[in-house]
Design a protein around this motif. Sequence first.
Motif, PDB file in Angstrom:
ATOM      1  N   GLY A  53       0.791  -1.227   0.000  1.00 50.72           N
ATOM      2  CA  GLY A  53       0.000   0.000   0.000  1.00 50.72           C
ATOM      3  C   GLY A  53       0.823   1.276   0.000  1.00 50.72           C
ATOM      4  N   GLU A  54       2.138   1.135   0.059  1.00 49.15           N
ATOM      5  CA  GLU A  54       2.983   2.316   0.170  1.00 49.15           C
ATOM      6  C   GLU A  54       2.880   3.245  -1.039  1.00 49.15           C
ATOM      7  OE1 GLU A  54       7.579   3.655   1.038  1.00 49.15           O
ATOM      8  OE2 GLU A  54       7.125   1.533   0.835  1.00 49.15           O
ATOM      9  N   LYS A  55       2.832   2.698  -2.235  1.00 48.78           N
ATOM     10  CA  LYS A  55       2.827   3.542  -3.434  1.00 48.78           C
ATOM     11  C   LYS A  55       1.628   4.490  -3.439  1.00 48.78           C
ATOM     12  CE  LYS A  55       2.984   3.436  -8.462  1.00 48.78           C
ATOM     13  NZ  LYS A  55       3.008   2.629  -9.673  1.00 48.78           N
ATOM     14  N   ASP A  56       0.449   3.966  -3.177  1.00 48.96           N
ATOM     15  CA  ASP A  56      -0.750   4.807  -3.162  1.00 48.96           C
ATOM     16  C   ASP A  56      -0.706   5.828  -2.029  1.00 48.96           C
ATOM     17  OD1 ASP A  56      -1.813   3.560  -5.389  1.00 48.96           O
ATOM     18  OD2 ASP A  56      -3.056   2.170  -4.229  1.00 48.96           O
ATOM     19  N   ALA A  57      -0.225   5.405  -0.871  1.00 53.59           N
ATOM     20  CA  ALA A  57      -0.128   6.323   0.266  1.00 53.59           C
ATOM     21  C   ALA A  57       0.902   7.415  -0.009  1.00 53.59           C
ATOM     22  CB  ALA A  57       0.229   5.558   1.534  1.00 53.59           C
ATOM     23  N   ALA A  58       1.983   7.070  -0.682  1.00 53.09           N
ATOM     24  CA  ALA A  58       3.001   8.062  -1.040  1.00 53.09           C
ATOM     25  C   ALA A  58       2.429   9.082  -2.015  1.00 53.09           C
ATOM     26  CB  ALA A  58       4.229   7.384  -1.634  1.00 53.09           C
ATOM     27  N   LEU A  59       1.653   8.624  -2.988  1.00 54.21           N
ATOM     28  CA  LEU A  59       1.023   9.550  -3.934  1.00 54.21           C
ATOM     29  C   LEU A  59       0.074  10.507  -3.217  1.00 54.21           C
ATOM     30  CD1 LEU A  59       0.272   7.159  -6.948  1.00 54.21           C
ATOM     31  CD2 LEU A  59       1.985   8.979  -6.844  1.00 54.21           C
ATOM     32  N   ALA A  60      -0.693   9.973  -2.275  1.00 51.04           N
ATOM     33  CA  ALA A  60      -1.619  10.815  -1.510  1.00 51.04           C
ATOM     34  C   ALA A  60      -0.849  11.824  -0.662  1.00 51.04           C
ATOM     35  CB  ALA A  60      -2.512   9.950  -0.627  1.00 51.04           C
ATOM     36  N   LEU A  61       0.238  11.396  -0.063  1.00 53.71           N
ATOM     37  CA  LEU A  61       1.038  12.296   0.763  1.00 53.71           C
ATOM     38  C   LEU A  61       1.688  13.387  -0.089  1.00 53.71           C
ATOM     39  CD1 LEU A  61       2.261  13.220   3.395  1.00 53.71           C
ATOM     40  CD2 LEU A  61       4.004  11.426   3.152  1.00 53.71           C
ATOM     41  N   LYS A  62       2.231  13.022  -1.223  1.00 52.92           N
ATOM     42  CA  LYS A  62       2.848  14.021  -2.104  1.00 52.92           C
ATOM     43  C   LYS A  62       1.814  15.049  -2.560  1.00 52.92           C
ATOM     44  CE  LYS A  62       6.290  10.764  -3.751  1.00 52.92           C
ATOM     45  NZ  LYS A  62       6.763   9.967  -4.889  1.00 52.92           N
ATOM     46  N   LYS A  63       0.617  14.595  -2.886  1.00 50.98           N
ATOM     47  CA  LYS A  63      -0.462  15.502  -3.293  1.00 50.98           C
ATOM     48  C   LYS A  63      -0.800  16.462  -2.159  1.00 50.98           C
ATOM     49  CE  LYS A  63      -5.218  15.442  -5.031  1.00 50.98           C
ATOM     50  NZ  LYS A  63      -5.942  16.167  -3.993  1.00 50.98           N
ATOM     51  N   GLU A  64      -0.922  15.929  -0.965  1.00 52.02           N
ATOM     52  CA  GLU A  64      -1.259  16.768   0.193  1.00 52.02           C
ATOM     53  C   GLU A  64      -0.148  17.767   0.502  1.00 52.02           C
ATOM     54  OE1 GLU A  64      -4.019  18.057   2.915  1.00 52.02           O
ATOM     55  OE2 GLU A  64      -4.316  16.424   1.504  1.00 52.02           O
ATOM     56  N   LEU A  65       1.097  17.325   0.394  1.00 48.77           N
ATOM     57  CA  LEU A  65       2.225  18.226   0.627  1.00 48.77           C
ATOM     58  C   LEU A  65       2.231  19.370  -0.379  1.00 48.77           C
ATOM     59  CD1 LEU A  65       5.013  15.616   1.410  1.00 48.77           C
ATOM     60  CD2 LEU A  65       4.095  17.311   3.018  1.00 48.77           C
ATOM     61  N   LYS A  66       1.936  19.066  -1.644  1.00 46.99           N
ATOM     62  CA  LYS A  66       1.890  20.110  -2.674  1.00 46.99           C
ATOM     63  C   LYS A  66       0.828  21.152  -2.352  1.00 46.99           C
ATOM     64  CE  LYS A  66       3.610  17.331  -6.496  1.00 46.99           C
ATOM     65  NZ  LYS A  66       3.279  16.614  -7.716  1.00 46.99           N
ATOM     66  N   GLU A  67      -0.275  20.711  -1.759  1.00 50.60           N
ATOM     67  CA  GLU A  67      -1.364  21.623  -1.422  1.00 50.60           C
ATOM     68  C   GLU A  67      -1.088  22.424  -0.147  1.00 50.60           C
ATOM     69  OE1 GLU A  67      -4.914  19.249  -1.209  1.00 50.60           O
ATOM     70  OE2 GLU A  67      -4.787  18.684  -3.309  1.00 50.60           O
TER      71      GLU A  67
ATOM     72  N   GLY B 287       8.779  20.567   2.622  1.00 48.93           N
ATOM     73  CA  GLY B 287       9.477  21.063   1.433  1.00 48.93           C
ATOM     74  C   GLY B 287      10.613  20.144   1.032  1.00 48.93           C
ATOM     75  N   TRP B 288      11.321  19.628   2.016  1.00 51.15           N
ATOM     76  CA  TRP B 288      12.393  18.670   1.731  1.00 51.15           C
ATOM     77  C   TRP B 288      11.808  17.444   1.030  1.00 51.15           C
ATOM     78  CZ3 TRP B 288      13.687  13.662   2.542  1.00 51.15           C
ATOM     79  CH2 TRP B 288      15.022  13.308   2.315  1.00 51.15           C
ATOM     80  N   LEU B 289      10.684  16.955   1.537  1.00 48.31           N
ATOM     81  CA  LEU B 289      10.035  15.798   0.906  1.00 48.31           C
ATOM     82  C   LEU B 289       9.610  16.128  -0.521  1.00 48.31           C
ATOM     83  CD1 LEU B 289       7.941  14.548   3.938  1.00 48.31           C
ATOM     84  CD2 LEU B 289       9.721  13.231   2.753  1.00 48.31           C
ATOM     85  N   LEU B 290       9.068  17.317  -0.743  1.00 50.06           N
ATOM     86  CA  LEU B 290       8.676  17.708  -2.098  1.00 50.06           C
ATOM     87  C   LEU B 290       9.891  17.790  -3.021  1.00 50.06           C
ATOM     88  CD1 LEU B 290       6.000  20.461  -1.406  1.00 50.06           C
ATOM     89  CD2 LEU B 290       5.612  18.185  -2.388  1.00 50.06           C
ATOM     90  N   ASP B 291      10.974  18.353  -2.508  1.00 53.49           N
ATOM     91  CA  ASP B 291      12.192  18.461  -3.320  1.00 53.49           C
ATOM     92  C   ASP B 291      12.768  17.105  -3.701  1.00 53.49           C
ATOM     93  OD1 ASP B 291      12.066  21.220  -3.317  1.00 53.49           O
ATOM     94  OD2 ASP B 291      13.586  21.475  -1.754  1.00 53.49           O
ATOM     95  N   HIS B 292      12.443  16.081  -2.927  1.00 47.15           N
ATOM     96  CA  HIS B 292      12.953  14.726  -3.178  1.00 47.15           C
ATOM     97  C   HIS B 292      11.828  13.763  -3.595  1.00 47.15           C
ATOM     98  CE1 HIS B 292      16.056  16.572  -0.664  1.00 47.15           C
ATOM     99  NE2 HIS B 292      16.886  15.826  -1.366  1.00 47.15           N
ATOM    100  N   ALA B 293      10.696  14.314  -4.012  1.00 50.48           N
ATOM    101  CA  ALA B 293       9.527  13.496  -4.319  1.00 50.48           C
ATOM    102  C   ALA B 293       9.777  12.424  -5.381  1.00 50.48           C
ATOM    103  CB  ALA B 293       8.355  14.381  -4.733  1.00 50.48           C
ATOM    104  N   SER B 294      10.621  12.718  -6.336  1.00 48.52           N
ATOM    105  CA  SER B 294      10.870  11.737  -7.393  1.00 48.52           C
ATOM    106  C   SER B 294      11.698  10.557  -6.897  1.00 48.52           C
ATOM    107  CB  SER B 294      11.588  12.409  -8.561  1.00 48.52           C
ATOM    108  OG  SER B 294      12.878  12.842  -8.167  1.00 48.52           O
ATOM    109  N   GLU B 295      12.262  10.678  -5.722  1.00 49.29           N
ATOM    110  CA  GLU B 295      13.127   9.633  -5.188  1.00 49.29           C
ATOM    111  C   GLU B 295      12.403   8.667  -4.257  1.00 49.29           C
ATOM    112  OE1 GLU B 295      16.709  11.503  -3.569  1.00 49.29           O
ATOM    113  OE2 GLU B 295      16.236  13.230  -4.830  1.00 49.29           O
ATOM    114  N   TRP B 296      11.149   8.950  -3.977  1.00 49.99           N
ATOM    115  CA  TRP B 296      10.401   8.046  -3.106  1.00 49.99           C
ATOM    116  C   TRP B 296       9.047   7.863  -3.643  1.00 49.99           C
ATOM    117  CZ3 TRP B 296       6.377  10.043   0.190  1.00 49.99           C
ATOM    118  CH2 TRP B 296       6.292  11.439   0.233  1.00 49.99           C
TER     119      TRP B 296
END
Length: 114
Positions: free
Chosen positions: A38-52, A105-114
């Motif tokens: 389930g990590e991939k879907d949860a990561a996508l949701a987290l990245k979306k929320e971080l962007k917002e 912001g750090w997570l967003l800057d590294h979003a493509s790596e996780w």
Amino acid sequence: MAKEEIIEKVKEVMNAPSCYAGLKDVCEAYLKVAGTDGEKDAALALKKELKEDVCSIDHVIPFFESEEGAKVLGADTAKNLSKAAHEAKDKGVKYCICPACTAGGWLLDHASEW
């Protein structure tokens, strides 16, 4: 990048006093499934929320300098945060200086790596 580093930053966001409940919930959901199918879907949701939710430094400076910012934070705190934000911007910081936005912001800057 090590998975542990990502998890640590997600925990930083989640545990920051400046993290609002909705983002905290998404962080918790990600941490519950990290390392599972389930990590991939949860990561996508987290990245979306971080962007917002993660604010840019250019977004928070006007708030710190506004009447509303002084009302919410207190005049002295708003003034001090404005000064700190301007100093951070001068050093190239692009995200809000609060703990949640800094780690987010750090997570967003590294979003493509996780």
